[in-house]
Design a protein around this motif. Structure first.
Motif, PDB file in Angstrom:
ATOM      1  N   UNK A 106      14.950   2.404   5.473  1.00 16.73           N
ATOM      2  CA  UNK A 106      15.144   3.389   6.533  1.00 16.73           C
ATOM      3  C   UNK A 106      14.238   4.593   6.318  1.00 16.73           C
ATOM      4  N   UNK A 107      14.089   4.973   5.062  1.00 15.53           N
ATOM      5  CA  UNK A 107      13.207   6.109   4.778  1.00 15.53           C
ATOM      6  C   UNK A 107      11.768   5.753   5.137  1.00 15.53           C
ATOM      7  N   UNK A 108      11.397   4.537   4.830  1.00 19.44           N
ATOM      8  CA  UNK A 108      10.021   4.139   5.110  1.00 19.44           C
ATOM      9  C   UNK A 108       9.748   4.136   6.601  1.00 19.44           C
ATOM     10  N   UNK A 109      10.748   3.801   7.398  1.00 15.20           N
ATOM     11  CA  UNK A 109      10.560   3.831   8.850  1.00 15.20           C
ATOM     12  C   UNK A 109      10.230   5.238   9.311  1.00 15.20           C
ATOM     13  N   UNK A 133       1.595   7.337   4.534  1.00 10.93           N
ATOM     14  CA  UNK A 133       1.771   6.197   3.628  1.00 10.93           C
ATOM     15  C   UNK A 133       2.539   6.570   2.379  1.00 10.93           C
ATOM     16  N   UNK A 134       2.886   7.820   2.281  1.00  7.44           N
ATOM     17  CA  UNK A 134       3.635   8.237   1.098  1.00  7.44           C
ATOM     18  C   UNK A 134       5.049   8.590   1.512  1.00  7.44           C
ATOM     19  N   UNK A 135       5.981   7.878   0.937  1.00 11.32           N
ATOM     20  CA  UNK A 135       7.388   8.123   1.220  1.00 11.32           C
ATOM     21  C   UNK A 135       7.796   9.353   0.428  1.00 11.32           C
ATOM     22  N   UNK A 136       8.214  10.396   1.135  1.00 14.46           N
ATOM     23  CA  UNK A 136       8.589  11.586   0.385  1.00 14.46           C
ATOM     24  C   UNK A 136      10.059  11.925   0.610  1.00 14.46           C
ATOM     25  N   UNK A 137      10.456  12.995  -0.034  1.00 11.95           N
ATOM     26  CA  UNK A 137      11.873  13.326  -0.074  1.00 11.95           C
ATOM     27  C   UNK A 137      12.430  13.631   1.310  1.00 11.95           C
ATOM     28  N   UNK A 138      11.608  14.221   2.140  1.00 12.05           N
ATOM     29  CA  UNK A 138      12.079  14.575   3.481  1.00 12.05           C
ATOM     30  C   UNK A 138      12.356  13.329   4.311  1.00 12.05           C
ATOM     31  N   UNK A 139      11.585  12.286   4.048  1.00 11.00           N
ATOM     32  CA  UNK A 139      11.833  11.035   4.762  1.00 11.00           C
ATOM     33  C   UNK A 139      13.190  10.476   4.381  1.00 11.00           C
ATOM     34  N   UNK A 175       0.817  -1.216   0.000  1.00 14.02           N
ATOM     35  CA  UNK A 175       0.000   0.000   0.000  1.00 14.02           C
ATOM     36  C   UNK A 175       0.851   1.266   0.000  1.00 14.02           C
ATOM     37  N   UNK A 176       2.154   1.105   0.064  1.00  9.61           N
ATOM     38  CA  UNK A 176       3.010   2.283   0.179  1.00  9.61           C
ATOM     39  C   UNK A 176       3.025   3.079  -1.113  1.00  9.61           C
ATOM     40  N   UNK A 177       3.111   4.391  -0.959  1.00  9.97           N
ATOM     41  CA  UNK A 177       3.246   5.252  -2.131  1.00  9.97           C
ATOM     42  C   UNK A 177       4.571   5.997  -2.032  1.00  9.97           C
ATOM     43  N   UNK A 178       5.084   6.341  -3.184  1.00 11.16           N
ATOM     44  CA  UNK A 178       6.370   7.019  -3.224  1.00 11.16           C
ATOM     45  C   UNK A 178       6.207   8.313  -4.000  1.00 11.16           C
ATOM     46  N   UNK A 179       6.649   9.397  -3.408  1.00 10.07           N
ATOM     47  CA  UNK A 179       6.529  10.666  -4.133  1.00 10.07           C
ATOM     48  C   UNK A 179       7.576  10.710  -5.240  1.00 10.07           C
ATOM     49  N   UNK A 180       7.292  11.495  -6.264  1.00 16.93           N
ATOM     50  CA  UNK A 180       8.227  11.592  -7.392  1.00 16.93           C
ATOM     51  C   UNK A 180       9.565  12.152  -6.946  1.00 16.93           C
ATOM     52  N   UNK A 181       9.497  13.095  -6.041  1.00 18.91           N
ATOM     53  CA  UNK A 181      10.755  13.686  -5.555  1.00 18.91           C
ATOM     54  C   UNK A 181      11.596  12.651  -4.841  1.00 18.91           C
ATOM     55  N   UNK A 182      10.937  11.806  -4.090  1.00 21.30           N
ATOM     56  CA  UNK A 182      11.680  10.774  -3.364  1.00 21.30           C
ATOM     57  C   UNK A 182      12.347   9.815  -4.347  1.00 21.30           C
ATOM     58  N   UNK A 183      11.629   9.485  -5.411  1.00 22.85           N
ATOM     59  CA  UNK A 183      12.208   8.583  -6.408  1.00 22.85           C
ATOM     60  C   UNK A 183      13.457   9.203  -7.004  1.00 22.85           C
ATOM     61  N   UNK A 184      13.356  10.476  -7.323  1.00 17.59           N
ATOM     62  CA  UNK A 184      14.516  11.133  -7.939  1.00 17.59           C
ATOM     63  C   UNK A 184      15.668  11.247  -6.957  1.00 17.59           C
ATOM     64  N   UNK A 185      15.322  11.504  -5.708  1.00 19.76           N
ATOM     65  CA  UNK A 185      16.380  11.630  -4.708  1.00 19.76           C
ATOM     66  C   UNK A 185      17.135  10.316  -4.571  1.00 19.76           C
ATOM     67  N   UNK A 186      16.400   9.238  -4.525  1.00 18.24           N
ATOM     68  CA  UNK A 186      17.065   7.943  -4.380  1.00 18.24           C
ATOM     69  C   UNK A 186      17.879   7.628  -5.632  1.00 18.24           C
ATOM     70  N   UNK A 187      17.363   8.013  -6.770  1.00 17.82           N
ATOM     71  CA  UNK A 187      18.100   7.824  -8.007  1.00 17.82           C
ATOM     72  C   UNK A 187      19.458   8.528  -7.930  1.00 17.82           C
ATOM     73  N   UNK A 188      19.430   9.771  -7.433  1.00 20.38           N
ATOM     74  CA  UNK A 188      20.673  10.521  -7.308  1.00 20.38           C
ATOM     75  C   UNK A 188      21.591   9.876  -6.272  1.00 20.38           C
TER      76      UNK A 188
END
Lengths: 260, 121
Positions: free
Chosen positions: B65-68, B76-82, A106-119
């Motif tokens: 770790x980010x998900x934690x 429920x949304x993993x964002x950049x700050x996490x 059920x987890x969602x990932x923001x686009x910014x987070x995806x890009x950050x991890x990519x970097x």
């Protein structure tokens, strides 16, 4: 003239996934500029023989830039960043796929987070490679090897990664050996590497029936791996050795029944 | 880690179908390795393969770790700050501190030599 034909004379460079065939690094930029000069010339010079004299006869190359330097940059734009932005990072779809493997459904990932991890991945690669390269140079070697990378990881704090990577590398090397040679002996030495994973369920009798000493095809080699270092030269000893290593076969199934 | 099926893994070579296909493109890895320094000249064929697995482990750890952090915030949304928080909290990810604190472009992270001596495990 096909663009690709001329390029075969120059060092082959990796193709990017996005289709741009040529990437410039350092010295090779001159080669590409010369190729462009060739294209310019064919449009404007009647004598095709001049193509191969371009660097000597700058005056013939009317369309090259105005400098008198025979290695002049022509109509190519200045190199700028060596890699295009999308070539600097892992493809985002692959990154997301790996992320989803460990996130709950059920987890969602923001686009910014995806890009950050990519970097971050690219930074990780650069970080480790830098350290590995330093080690190489200090030992006067030119090629960065897998061992250098593993050592660099250990040194930089990623020692938790070293064991799974060592196992992975070993498996890869053995599968390469299988493909190129017929020797299955390398499995014997690495039996314990497969210990926790290769636990055949009870009742896997077919492998006993099919197991023959001396055969080296993939199936029997795999069966040997499963047996956990069974030494085909000395069955009783091998059985004792490997059973201590993979104890839980249970009382019902003794894979070495056939050989007793 | 995914296990090979009982028979499919064994009959196809015994090791989860060998090691491929890889999750990350080897050519791209090689490109990034070369870009990491002017003096990176030659790279063995196995290096990108080791890296493809290493990057997979890295992504998994960083994501976990980010998900934690996300869960702590009851979201429920993993964002950049996490991701940034996970990096800050984890010594191992010190080399990423500059990267996550700058929004947008990736800067050069200074070699965290001083931190290594303080956080030796």
């Amino acid at each position: 003239m096909e663009r690709g034909d001329e390029f075969s004379r120059f060092p082959k460079l990796a193709k990017s996934n996005s289709g741009l065939g040529i990437i410039q690094h350092g010295d090779s930029s001159n080669s590409i500029n010369n190729v462009n000069n060739i294209f310019n010339i064919t449009d404007n010079v009647s004598n095709a023989g001049n193509i191969f004299n371009i660097t000597d006869n700058a005056s013939n190359a009317g369309n090259i830039s105005d400098t008198s330097n025979t290695n002049a940059v022509s109509t190519m734009p200045p190199p700028g960043p060596v890699l295009r932005e999308q070539d600097q990072y892992m493809p985002i779809a692959n990154v997301i796929r790996i992320m989803r493997r460990i996130l709950p459904p059920h987890a969602k990932i923001s686009d910014e987070a995806k890009e950050t991890i990519q970097e971050c991945v690219s930074e990780f690669i650069s970080f480790i490679t830098g350290e590995a390269n330093e080690r190489c140079q200090s030992e006067q070697r030119k090629t960065v090897t897998a061992e250098d990378i593993l050592c660099a990881m250990g040194k930089l704090g990623f020692d938790d990664y070293m064991e799974p990577l060592t196992v992975y590398l070993t498996r890869y090397r053995q599968s390469e050996n299988e493909r190129t040679s017929l020797r299955g002996d390398t499995f014997l030495k690495r039996g314990n590497a497969y210990g926790p994973m290769m636990m055949p369920p009870h009742g896997v009798a077919p492998f006993n029936a099919g197991f023959q000493e001396g055969t080296t095809d993939a199936t029997s080699a795999a069966a040997r791996a499963i047996m956990g270092g069974y030494n085909h030269g000395a069955p009783p000893g091998g059985a004792a050795g490997s059973s201590s290593q993979q104890a839980p076969f249970g009382n019902n199934l003794d894979p070495f029944d056939v050989f007793k | 880690m995914r296990q090979a099926g009982t028979y499919s893994g064994i009959l196809s070579g015994g090791i989860s179908g060998k090691t491929g296909p890889h999750l990350l493109p080897l050519a791209r890895i090689k490109k990034i390795m070369k870009k990491s320094g002017e003096d990176v000249k030659m790279i063995s064929g196995e290096s990108p393969i080791v890296f493809s697995k290493a990057c997979e482990l890295f992504i998994k750890e960083l994501t976990q770790r980010s998900w934690m952090v996300t869960m702590q915030g009851k979201r429920r949304t993993l964002n950049k700050e996490d991701v940034a928080s996970a990096v800050m909290v984890t010594d191992l990810f010190d080399f990423l501190v500059n990267l996550v604190s700058e929004s947008g472009h990736s800067g050069e992270a200074p070699p965290p030599l001083e931190l290594d001596t303080f956080t030796s495990s």
